[in-house]
Design an enzyme around this catalytic site. Structure first.
Site, mmCIF file in Angstrom:
data_model
loop_
_atom_site.group_PDB
_atom_site.id
_atom_site.type_symbol
_atom_site.label_atom_id
_atom_site.label_comp_id
_atom_site.label_asym_id
_atom_site.label_seq_id
_atom_site.Cartn_x
_atom_site.Cartn_y
_atom_site.Cartn_z
ATOM 1 N N ASP A 97 8.926 19.875 39.253
ATOM 2 C CA ASP A 97 9.268 19.387 37.916
ATOM 3 C C ASP A 97 10.501 18.495 37.973
ATOM 4 O O ASP A 97 10.595 17.505 37.256
ATOM 5 C CB ASP A 97 9.504 20.534 36.932
ATOM 6 N N LYS A 116 9.434 25.839 34.501
ATOM 7 C CA LYS A 116 10.861 26.151 34.659
ATOM 8 C C LYS A 116 11.187 27.526 34.097
ATOM 9 O O LYS A 116 11.942 28.296 34.691
ATOM 10 C CB LYS A 116 11.715 25.103 33.928
ATOM 11 N N ARG A 125 8.878 10.734 34.929
ATOM 12 C CA ARG A 125 8.307 10.569 33.580
ATOM 13 C C ARG A 125 9.306 9.898 32.650
ATOM 14 O O ARG A 125 8.939 9.114 31.779
ATOM 15 C CB ARG A 125 7.888 11.925 33.006
ATOM 16 N N HIS A 153 14.585 26.982 25.256
ATOM 17 C CA HIS A 153 14.293 25.620 25.700
ATOM 18 C C HIS A 153 13.851 24.799 24.499
ATOM 19 O O HIS A 153 13.109 25.268 23.654
ATOM 20 C CB HIS A 153 13.185 25.626 26.750
#
Ligand code: URA
Length: 431
Positions: free
Chosen positions: A159, A185, A166, A80
């Protein structure tokens, strides 16, 4: 919820019960977007303690289904990035690691703020299915070693909703919000081995090395506490990675690297990230793992793996052989320099914003992306420039967007009479 917003606005810590109440209420739709946005803005200013961050991470991970990848033994891998400009590394790291024995079963995100997202990039490949049923996701990962989908409604729905919110409320760049978003996640997605690419610099959410290290360490600690093998590579995001910024343009550049083109910063970071994962699954040294990653790339094994993956997921694989078939912008504009000198600094965030102006990113949750839009840089920090040289090529389907994008782009550049040094690409590796 108003009480919780007030509490955070006053700089106080929320209890686990309060965080649970908030995450559950928001996921169920009982807490509206505007209250959650206000809460996120309070976090931007007041932060969260480590206990609050861990509670938020766990509650978000539990907001939906948790995948069990134990069927893949210790071979499951995930990566990620904290978000950068021109960051197409997953498209290269996935095939390298999958062709080296890993099982890259990954859920990726969409663009966030000025940064791009892997799912948006993959959607520029006609036919590519970014959502698969769970059984199909598992069986493709087992069969080909790689499956990459968007965030489903089942995994970390909290999320998924918060990320979109966001993105359009300018509440991205907060350590606790990024840690909980990424690690919820990763924990829900189940991989045993995780490498994080923590970006640092003008194009990253973390602008300086101290905050990048803090972010990296908190994520590594949370992952480890959940029983995962973790590594975090802190990498320089003072200039975009590679030359292409924008969805289809970036996929084409990733294919070029898989075909052997030496786009040096992009190739190097992909090899480093891949080698961290290969070292974990094979339990070999970093040097041996790096050599294995290089071999996967240089032998063509990673390119073959990408084709297998894209085809398994319904994408038109003929685009890999002929990248001219990717969607093209109707307007291609060369931006020329009006002065001589060296590029001494690039504000990569502004370059990401200029690409968004051209249609490569979203400004509201409902915006549709123009996959062909974006920027191809011709000059980067340290390069010499003569008046009239092409600085960058802009791609867009809407001519009205050009002027604004040009001025944002030009404001990202600083020139000097002397050649400037570009910093190291890999700033640190935390294990
Ligand atoms: N990537 C994520 O998934 N979440 C963030 O908050 C930032 C980058």
């Amino acid at each position: 919820m108003t009480e919780l917003i007030r509490k955070k606005r006053g700089g106080n810590a929320l209890s686990r019960e309060e965080i649970k109440y908030m995450v559950e209420g928001f996921t169920a739709g009982d807490i509206p977007d505007y209250q959650m946005s206000a809460f996120c803005m309070a976090v931007i200013f007041k932060g969260m303690t480590d206990e609050e961050t861990a509670a938020l991470t766990e509650e978000m991970a539990r907001s939906g289904e948790m995948l069990d990848l134990s069927r893949f033994g210790s071979l499951s891998v995930d990566k990620h990035s904290t978000g950068g400009v021109g960051d197409k590394t997953s498209l290269i790291v996935g095939p390298i690691v999958a062709s080296s024995g890993g099982i890259f079963a990954k859920m990726s995100g969409r663009g966030l703020g000025h940064t791009g997202g892997t799912v948006d990039k993959l959607e520029s490949i006609p036919g590519y299915r970014t959502s698969l049923e769970k059984d199909e996701f598992f069986s493709q990962a087992q069969r080909t070693g790689i499956a990459l989908i968007g965030q489903t409604g089942n995994l970390t729905p909290a999320d998924k909703k918060l990320y979109a919110l966001r993105d359009v409320t300018d509440t991205v760049d907060s350590v606790p919000l990024i840690v909980s978003s990424i690690m919820s996640k990763k924990i829900a997605a189940g991989a045993k081995n995780i490498v994080l690419d923590v970006k640092c610099g003008s194009g990253a959410f973390m602008k300086d090395i101290e905050s990048a290290r803090t972010l990296a360490q908190k994520m590594v600690d949370i992952g480890r506490a959940c029983g995962r093998n973790m590594a975090a590579v802190i990498s320089n995001m003072d200039v975009p990675l590679g030359f292409a910024v924008g969805n289809a343009l970036e996929v084409k550049e990733a294919i070029a690297v898989l075909k052997g083109e030496d786009i040096s910063d992009l190739r190097q970071i992909c090899l480093v990230l891949s080698s961290e994962l290969i070292a974990m699954i094979r339990e070999i040294s970093a040097e041996e793992a790096y050599a294995a990653a290089e071999n996967a790339l240089d032998s063509g094994a990673a390119l073959a793996k990408m084709k297998e993956w894209i085809s398994a997921q319904g994408g038109d694989v003929s685009l890999m052989d002929n990248t001219d078939k990717f969607t093209k912008a109707s307007i291609v504009y060369e931006l020329c320099s009006e002065k001589d000198g060296y590029i001494s600094h690039m504000d990569a965030e502004l370059i990401g914003r200029a690409a968004c102006e051209l249609g490569a990113g979203r400004k509201t949750k409902e915006d549709k992306i123009d996959f062909s839009a974006g920027i191809v840089l011709c000059k980067k920090t340290g390069d010499s420039v003569r008046k009239g040289d092409v600085l960058a090529v802009f791609h867009t389907s809407d001519g009205e967007k050009l002027e604004n994008a040009k001025s944002v782009f030009l404001s990202s550049l600083a020139f000097s009479a002397e050649k400037a040094e570009c910093g190291n690409l890999i700033l640190d590796v935390l294990k």
